[in-house]
Scaffold this motif. Structure first.
Motif, PDB file in Angstrom:
ATOM      1  N   LYS A  97       0.936  -1.127  -0.216  1.00  0.00           N
ATOM      2  CA  LYS A  97      -0.338   0.079  -0.205  1.00  0.00           C
ATOM      3  C   LYS A  97       0.986   1.089   0.428  1.00  0.00           C
ATOM      4  O   LYS A  97       0.309   2.650  -0.781  1.00  0.00           O
ATOM      5  CB  LYS A  97      -0.968  -0.347   0.906  1.00  0.00           C
ATOM      6  N   GLU A  98       1.901   1.123   0.553  1.00  0.00           N
ATOM      7  CA  GLU A  98       2.328   2.326   1.087  1.00  0.00           C
ATOM      8  C   GLU A  98       3.676   2.819  -0.122  1.00  0.00           C
ATOM      9  O   GLU A  98       3.553   3.729  -0.959  1.00  0.00           O
ATOM     10  CB  GLU A  98       4.257   2.589   2.084  1.00  0.00           C
ATOM     11  N   GLU A  99       3.776   1.284  -0.969  1.00  0.00           N
ATOM     12  CA  GLU A  99       4.709   1.582  -1.640  1.00  0.00           C
ATOM     13  C   GLU A  99       3.971   1.977  -3.073  1.00  0.00           C
ATOM     14  O   GLU A  99       4.269   3.369  -3.933  1.00  0.00           O
ATOM     15  CB  GLU A  99       4.935  -0.268  -2.612  1.00  0.00           C
ATOM     16  N   VAL A 100       2.518   1.578  -3.269  1.00  0.00           N
ATOM     17  CA  VAL A 100       1.531   1.871  -4.293  1.00  0.00           C
ATOM     18  C   VAL A 100       1.033   4.100  -4.371  1.00  0.00           C
ATOM     19  O   VAL A 100       1.490   4.553  -5.095  1.00  0.00           O
ATOM     20  CB  VAL A 100       0.155   1.335  -4.442  1.00  0.00           C
ATOM     21  N   LEU A 101       0.689   4.086  -2.738  1.00  0.00           N
ATOM     22  CA  LEU A 101       0.573   5.139  -1.905  1.00  0.00           C
ATOM     23  C   LEU A 101       1.213   6.260  -2.636  1.00  0.00           C
ATOM     24  O   LEU A 101       1.652   7.417  -3.017  1.00  0.00           O
ATOM     25  CB  LEU A 101       0.382   5.802  -0.404  1.00  0.00           C
ATOM     26  N   GLN A 102       3.163   5.866  -2.381  1.00  0.00           N
ATOM     27  CA  GLN A 102       4.065   6.679  -2.713  1.00  0.00           C
ATOM     28  C   GLN A 102       4.857   7.668  -3.812  1.00  0.00           C
ATOM     29  O   GLN A 102       4.789   8.330  -4.400  1.00  0.00           O
ATOM     30  CB  GLN A 102       5.533   6.960  -1.658  1.00  0.00           C
ATOM     31  N   GLY A 103       4.746   5.804  -5.038  1.00  0.00           N
ATOM     32  CA  GLY A 103       4.784   5.864  -6.274  1.00  0.00           C
ATOM     33  C   GLY A 103       3.956   7.384  -6.672  1.00  0.00           C
ATOM     34  O   GLY A 103       4.354   7.575  -7.650  1.00  0.00           O
TER      35      GLY A 103
END
Length: 249
Positions: free
Chosen positions: A116-122
């Motif tokens: 989730k954090e990867e998709v959010l930040q990217g």
């Protein structure tokens, strides 16, 4: 159908993977760029180190073809910090679109917050810089229910955090084309897997990559709801379209 405008013409091999020198690899990139000028592809997908060269080449040849690159390629297991650093570097090169390999291994292991954090930040980084972002989920590494779940997860993160207007700039993409399967099973887009992605990721954009090598398959992909096609066979697809049109007269 202007099939060329659906194509992300792709050359992502490193010199080591291609078994050639750096100079020979640059020649292969240049061949792709010359094809892009000739056939007016939507985009060329190349390694980040060639982005500046490609942008200048296309500009010099008055081409509107966009330039994309890959992030976290091809394993997807790089840290978020590493992926964001790669992405920022590519953005500094004025790349147009960034295809991130999502950490599908973390997803399979239940590390959902990491994903989730990867998709959010990217996604945040790309949208803030007016770039298109694509999330490669590597369908050959996933079961059907996992393909559905990760596609839905990406959709939910994008819509909840960036709104419906962001859906036109965020893709779910099937494959890297580099995943090694057993018994020569498909390692890329199939009609079955793309339908699962479409059902769970729309209204986000959808990119079919890996295994689309001819005009007929490309057309069928578009007809079922695919918005973009990543392929190393763009020239063959475009020339096949021309011959198909001619055969109708």
């Amino acid at each position: 159908m202007k099939i060329n405008q659906y194509l992300d013409a792709t050359y992502l091999k490193t010199p080591l993977q291609a078994g050639i020198s750096e100079e020979e690899n640059l020649i292969n990139v240049t061949i792709l760029l010359k094809e892009a000028v000739q056939f007016d592809y939507k985009l060329v997908m190349i390694r980040s180190k060639y982005v500046l060269f490609a942008k200048q080449f296309l500009k010099n040849n008055l081409s509107k073809t966009l330039v994309g690159t890959v992030i976290g390629f091809h394993e997807g297991t790089y840290s978020l910090a590493t992926k964001l650093e790669e992405a920022k570097s590519a953005i500094d090169f004025d790349v147009d679109e960034l295809d991130f390999v999502i950490n599908y291994e973390a997803f399979k292991n239940g590390e959902i917050n990491l994903v989730k954090e990867e998709v959010l930040q990217g996604t945040k980084l790309c949208l803030e810089n007016q770039k298109v972002v694509k999330w490669i989920i590597e369908v050959a590494a996933l079961k059907e229910d996992e393909i559905a779940a990760i596609s839905k997860l990406i959709k939910e993160i994008v819509l909840e955090n960036f709104g419906l207007e962001a859906a036109q700039k965020v893709f779910v993409k099937s494959s890297t084309g580099f995943y090694k399967t057993e018994n020569n099973l498909p390692n890329g887009a199939t009609f079955e897997t793309m339908k699962v992605i479409i059902e769970n990721a729309k209204p986000l954009q959808i990119k079919a990559a890996g295994g689309v090598r001819d005009y007929g398959t490309a057309v069928k992909m578009i007809e079922i709801g695919v918005d973009r096609i990543g392929t190393s066979s763009s020239k063959e697809i475009c020339t096949n379209e021309s011959s198909s049109k001619n055969s109708n007269y």
